[in-house]
Scaffold this motif. Structure first.
Motif, PDB file in Angstrom:
ATOM      1  N   ASP A  71     -52.778  78.004 101.708  1.00  0.00           N
ATOM      2  CA  ASP A  71     -54.198  77.765 101.427  1.00  0.00           C
ATOM      3  C   ASP A  71     -54.442  77.434  99.958  1.00  0.00           C
ATOM      4  OD1 ASP A  71     -54.823  78.501 104.051  1.00  0.00           O
ATOM      5  OD2 ASP A  71     -54.738  80.625 103.496  1.00  0.00           O
ATOM      6  N   TYR A  72     -53.556  77.906  99.115  1.00  0.00           N
ATOM      7  CA  TYR A  72     -53.799  77.720  97.689  1.00  0.00           C
ATOM      8  C   TYR A  72     -52.487  77.531  96.964  1.00  0.00           C
ATOM      9  CZ  TYR A  72     -55.275  78.414  92.927  1.00  0.00           C
ATOM     10  OH  TYR A  72     -55.510  78.232  91.602  1.00  0.00           O
ATOM     11  N   LEU A  73     -52.491  76.589  96.057  1.00  0.00           N
ATOM     12  CA  LEU A  73     -51.298  76.323  95.251  1.00  0.00           C
ATOM     13  C   LEU A  73     -51.764  75.647  93.971  1.00  0.00           C
ATOM     14  CD1 LEU A  73     -47.914  75.006  96.468  1.00  0.00           C
ATOM     15  CD2 LEU A  73     -49.081  73.657  94.732  1.00  0.00           C
ATOM     16  N   ASP A  74     -51.293  76.112  92.844  1.00  0.00           N
ATOM     17  CA  ASP A  74     -51.657  75.461  91.584  1.00  0.00           C
ATOM     18  C   ASP A  74     -50.399  75.123  90.792  1.00  0.00           C
ATOM     19  OD1 ASP A  74     -50.875  77.884  90.541  1.00  0.00           O
ATOM     20  OD2 ASP A  74     -52.912  78.631  90.251  1.00  0.00           O
ATOM     21  N   SER A  75     -50.512  74.935  89.499  1.00  0.00           N
ATOM     22  CA  SER A  75     -49.365  74.450  88.733  1.00  0.00           C
ATOM     23  C   SER A  75     -48.192  75.426  88.762  1.00  0.00           C
ATOM     24  CB  SER A  75     -49.775  74.153  87.285  1.00  0.00           C
ATOM     25  OG  SER A  75     -50.132  75.350  86.630  1.00  0.00           O
ATOM     26  N   LEU A  94     -46.417  74.338  91.777  1.00  0.00           N
ATOM     27  CA  LEU A  94     -45.749  73.058  91.509  1.00  0.00           C
ATOM     28  C   LEU A  94     -44.452  73.290  90.753  1.00  0.00           C
ATOM     29  CD1 LEU A  94     -48.759  70.805  90.388  1.00  0.00           C
ATOM     30  CD2 LEU A  94     -47.540  70.741  92.569  1.00  0.00           C
ATOM     31  N   ARG A 123     -55.364  70.331 102.107  1.00  0.00           N
ATOM     32  CA  ARG A 123     -56.178  70.467 100.911  1.00  0.00           C
ATOM     33  C   ARG A 123     -55.302  70.388  99.655  1.00  0.00           C
ATOM     34  NH1 ARG A 123     -58.458  76.214 101.486  1.00  0.00           N
ATOM     35  NH2 ARG A 123     -59.434  75.310 103.314  1.00  0.00           N
ATOM     36  N   LEU A 124     -53.978  70.659  99.849  1.00  0.00           N
ATOM     37  CA  LEU A 124     -53.055  70.697  98.715  1.00  0.00           C
ATOM     38  C   LEU A 124     -52.711  69.301  98.188  1.00  0.00           C
ATOM     39  CD1 LEU A 124     -52.746  73.649  99.465  1.00  0.00           C
ATOM     40  CD2 LEU A 124     -50.282  73.337  99.614  1.00  0.00           C
ATOM     41  N   LEU A 177     -51.427  64.839  92.007  1.00  0.00           N
ATOM     42  CA  LEU A 177     -51.641  64.881  90.560  1.00  0.00           C
ATOM     43  C   LEU A 177     -50.421  65.443  89.845  1.00  0.00           C
ATOM     44  CD1 LEU A 177     -55.314  66.189  90.454  1.00  0.00           C
ATOM     45  CD2 LEU A 177     -54.520  63.929  89.728  1.00  0.00           C
ATOM     46  N   GLY A 178     -49.749  66.380  90.494  1.00  0.00           N
ATOM     47  CA  GLY A 178     -48.588  67.007  89.860  1.00  0.00           C
ATOM     48  C   GLY A 178     -47.352  66.116  89.919  1.00  0.00           C
ATOM     49  N   GLU A 234     -51.440  82.257  99.990  1.00  0.00           N
ATOM     50  CA  GLU A 234     -51.769  81.693  98.689  1.00  0.00           C
ATOM     51  C   GLU A 234     -50.612  81.927  97.720  1.00  0.00           C
ATOM     52  OE1 GLU A 234     -55.612  82.941  97.307  1.00  0.00           O
ATOM     53  OE2 GLU A 234     -56.398  83.161  99.340  1.00  0.00           O
ATOM     54  N   ARG A 249     -54.163  66.688  96.952  1.00  0.00           N
ATOM     55  CA  ARG A 249     -54.636  66.182  95.666  1.00  0.00           C
ATOM     56  C   ARG A 249     -53.821  66.789  94.515  1.00  0.00           C
ATOM     57  NH1 ARG A 249     -59.735  65.149  92.739  1.00  0.00           N
ATOM     58  NH2 ARG A 249     -58.913  63.734  91.155  1.00  0.00           N
ATOM     59  N   VAL A 250     -53.601  68.087  94.600  1.00  0.00           N
ATOM     60  CA  VAL A 250     -52.861  68.760  93.532  1.00  0.00           C
ATOM     61  C   VAL A 250     -51.398  68.303  93.520  1.00  0.00           C
ATOM     62  CG1 VAL A 250     -51.987  71.017  92.778  1.00  0.00           C
ATOM     63  CG2 VAL A 250     -54.390  70.745  93.400  1.00  0.00           C
TER      64      VAL A 250
END
Lengths: 121, 627
Positions: free
Chosen positions: A59-63, A66, A92-93, A99-100, A27, A95-96
């Motif tokens: 498994d996890y990535l956010d802004s 990005l 799963r990433l 969007l980014g 993550e 979509r983000v």
């Protein structure tokens, strides 16, 4: 220092020295993004044409993640090198990343099938 | 670690170096001096009293001698008169008519007179008296001889003899008078001497009595002095011990968690009871550590020894264990390294230690145990089981020891009790009975972990204050988080993962699918990251996440609120978070607060695809330890 089960793998076996590949697993968040950025940057030799960054195991990535990707892409571009991402079609990433605005800016490679995700290209 | 730090930590004043009591040497010397002086004084006074008593004894003996002499001399004086009467009687008779009486009188009185004189002379008298008596003796002998001779002459049957005898009368009478005066003087001297001696003896006795009383008083004062010094010394020792205990306690308390971390989905309660007697302080410790992967580390340990040293070693072990645990190492490896560290640093102190990792979502407990009492598993139906394994040596006992792990799957509603030996070991009760009692009581605990802790302490420490420190930790993974979620998270980047774990579990309960789960997690994390990164400077405080889902409509709402001031995004590539939030959620409202009122609130809503869930009907917030 929390490393959310994240490994920076040095260039995978069998990859070309022109295109070293780094795989991230786990993550990515505010707690470890700086450490990862340093690790990834260190994996790109000056002589390389570009870097393949494999996000299959993330498994996890956010802004925050990005931001790191765009930062890396810009740095490499300044050195006339190229950043390519490996993102499986089912990730799963997606979509983000979409969007980014990653897909329009950074070349993304989709591995041919899921069983072979880890060894992109 | 410095004293001022301790003061600010716990608020217990720690004495500065200068104010510590002096070592015992000086007072020991004082006591010896007072004791010796007292003893010398007593000896001196007792000696003089004894000497005085001997003088009194002598004086009384002298009085007795004088009395004997007095008696003899007085008797002699009496016979002196009798002899004069004998002679006068013999001379008064007609010649040839003398009876046997006169002769008999002299025959008895003269020897008696001489015997008295001898007796008086035989007594040892003070010089002057002795001289007086000696001086008188020849004339007295002369007198007795004269009396005998005159009486004998007067008894001869003839006128001429009688006349000759009578002619001696004036001379005899003169001698008698002379002697009478001299003897009276001697008698006076004797009685005077006797009186003097008696007075001397009396005063000597009084002096001796006074001196004995003085000796007793001096002894009393000496003993009082020693007692006072001893008392002061005792107080000083008690003070020293209390201070050491105070420092050790302060140290220990600063090393125990002042409050347990607020972990979503894990109910926790802990107690620490210091031992009630003596000045000792234990090396017991417990710890609860949020781990990188959203798991929870549970620590229970007991350092051998009951002093400042034990408390200090406890601090070292605790911090080392925290460091190894934060690396995400499994329990066995953590204890192995802890043991290696102990041997490398040669602390020379042994410690039992239990380290367990709880995955609150999967409800899996992984235990490694270094010689500590086994944890007690309490099942929701009231069944209990000690999680016993073949024993491993304590930390610091054996170099290169391995600590195998055992994994337990906890059924919903189960809880685990960790404790130190002080809870089950009592002098009046075998350990087996203590463990049995713990298991029996744990089977029927009141609802709520806090109440459960209180109950266990009440029952197991029923016979008064514990003889050893007691640490107790009860942990229960919540069965379900429920539709309402209220988390207060520390504004630290490292704890964002905990928020994602708790939220992920909550979203699973709400029936979110994989994509929904990830997208809501990202949206909420963006707000949380903003709270951590933007709303606060370094030295972060906390933020709150309140979640609600409606089982009927399938709509979830999340409120992320902090208490800092909103900072506009700055720098390159920033400000994407808000875009992601609005894109991923149906509705996002950001309240940046007024210019004066602090705090930023982000309210997000999203309707989940699946809208009815069986989980909604049986919601519990956990904290149940018994069925």
């Amino acid at each position: 220092m929390t490393v959310a089960k994240l490994l920076v793998r040095q260039p995978l076996r069998g990859t070309s020295p022109d295109w070293p590949t780094v795989a991230l697993v786990g993550e990515i968040d505010l707690s470890n993004v700086a450490q990862i950025e340093v690790g990834v940057r260190a994996a790109v030799p000056f002589t390389a044409v570009g870097l393949v960054l494999d996000l299959s195991g993330v498994d996890y990535l956010d802004s925050t993640g990005l931001r790191m990707l765009f930062q890396l892409a810009r740095e490499l571009r300044d050195r006339q090198q190229e950043l390519r991402l490996v993102v499986p079609a089912t990730s799963r990433l997606r979509r983000v990343l979409d969007l980014g605005g990653v897909f329009g800016t950074i070349p993304v490679v989709v591995p041919p099938d899921r069983a072979n995700q880890g060894a992109a290209q | 670690m410095t004293a001022p730090w301790l003061v600010s930590q716990v608020g217990v004043p720690v004495p500065g170096r200068r104010r510590l009591p002096r070592p015992l040497g000086r007072t020991g010397g004082q006591m010896a001096a007072v004791g010796l002086a007292g003893a010398a004084l007593i000896l001196l006074i007792a000696h003089t009293a004894l000497v005085g008593l001997r003088q009194v004894d002598h004086a009384y003996a002298a009085v007795g001698q004088i009395a004997t002499a007095q008696r003899a001399f007085q008797h002699a004086d009496m016979l002196h008169d009798a002899l004069r009467a004998d002679v006068a009687l013999a001379l008064a008779q007609m010649p040839g008519t003398q009876g046997p009486d006169t002769h008999t009188g002299v025959a008895i009185d003269a020897p008696g007179f001489r015997a008295d004189l001898r007796a008086a002379a035989a007594v040892r008298l003070p010089g002057r008296l002795s001289v007086s008596l000696q001086a008188l003796r020849p004339e007295q002998e002369q007198f007795a001889d004269d009396a005998e001779r005159i009486v004998a002459q007067a008894q001869v049957d003839g006128q001429a003899e009688m006349l000759a005898a009578r002619a001696q009368w004036p001379a005899f009478k003169a001698l008698f008078n002379e002697l009478a005066d001299a003897q009276a003087a001697v008698v006076a001297q004797l009685s005077e001497q006797s009186g003097q001696k008696e007075q001397l003896a009396d005063s000597g006795q009084r002096t001796a009595r006074t001196r004995l009383a003085a000796a007793a008083a001096a002894a009393l004062v000496g003993f009082l002095g020693i007692a006072l010094l001893l008392g002061r010394q005792g107080r000083r020792l008690a003070e020293l011990a209390a201070r050491e205990r105070g420092v050790a306690e302060t140290l220990q308390h600063s090393l125990l968690p002042d409050r347990l971390p607020d972990l979503p989905g894990v109910a926790l309660a802990a107690r620490y009871v210091p031992c009630g007697t003596g000045v000792e302080v234990g090396g017991d410790w417990y710890d609860v550590l949020p781990l990188p992967g959203g798991e929870v580390g549970l620590v229970m340990g007991d350092v051998a020894g009951h002093d400042l040293g034990a408390a200090a070693v406890m601090g070292q072990l605790r911090n080392a264990l925290r460091a190894y645990a934060s690396e995400g190492l499994p329990p066995g490896a953590v204890l192995e390294r802890l043991n290696q560290m102990c041997h490398q640093q040669r602390t020379g102190v042994m410690s039992t230690c239990l380290y367990a990792v709880l995955d609150p979502v999967a409800r899996v407990l992984t235990v490694a145990n270094a010689g500590h009492y086994p944890p007690l598993l309490v099942l929701p139906d009231g069944g209990t089981r000690f999680l016993e394994r073949p024993g491993c040596p304590p930390i610091g006992a054996v170099r290169e020891s391995a600590y195998p792990e055992t994994t337990y799957e906890l059924e919903p509603g189960a809880s685990v009790v960790l404790y130190t030996d002080g809870l089950v070991e009592r002098r009046t009760r075998p350990v087996d009975e203590g463990l049995e009692l713990l298991a029996r009581e744990a089977a029927s605990l009141p609802a709520g972990l806090e109440a459960a802790c209180d109950h266990l302490l009440e029952v197991l420490l029923a016979d008064g204050a514990p003889e050893d420190d007691v640490a107790l930790l009860v942990v229960a993974p919540a069965m379900l988080l429920g539709p309402h979620l209220d988390l207060v998270m520390p504004a630290e980047p490292d704890r964002l993962v905990d928020l994602r774990r708790a939220l992920g579990r909550w979203l699973d309960e709400a029936g979110a699918d994989e994509d929904e789960r990830y997208e809501v997690l990202v949206a909420c994390s963006e707000a949380a990251t903003n709270a951590v990164e933007h709303a606060y400077g370094p030295g972060a405080a906390s933020y709150q996440v309140v979640g609600d889902w409606d089982p009927e409509t399938g709509e979830i709402s999340l409120l992320v609120r902090d208490w800092g001031r909103w900072r506009s995004p700055r720098g390159q590539d920033r400000g994407r978070g808000l875009g992601l939030m609005t894109a991923l959620m149906d509705d996002v409202t950001v309240d940046r607060g007024g210019p004066t009122a602090g705090g930023t609130s982000v309210l997000m809503r999203r309707r989940l695809a699946a809208c009815t869930h069986p989980a909604g009907s049986e919601v519990s917030t956990g904290e149940r330890v018994s069925a």
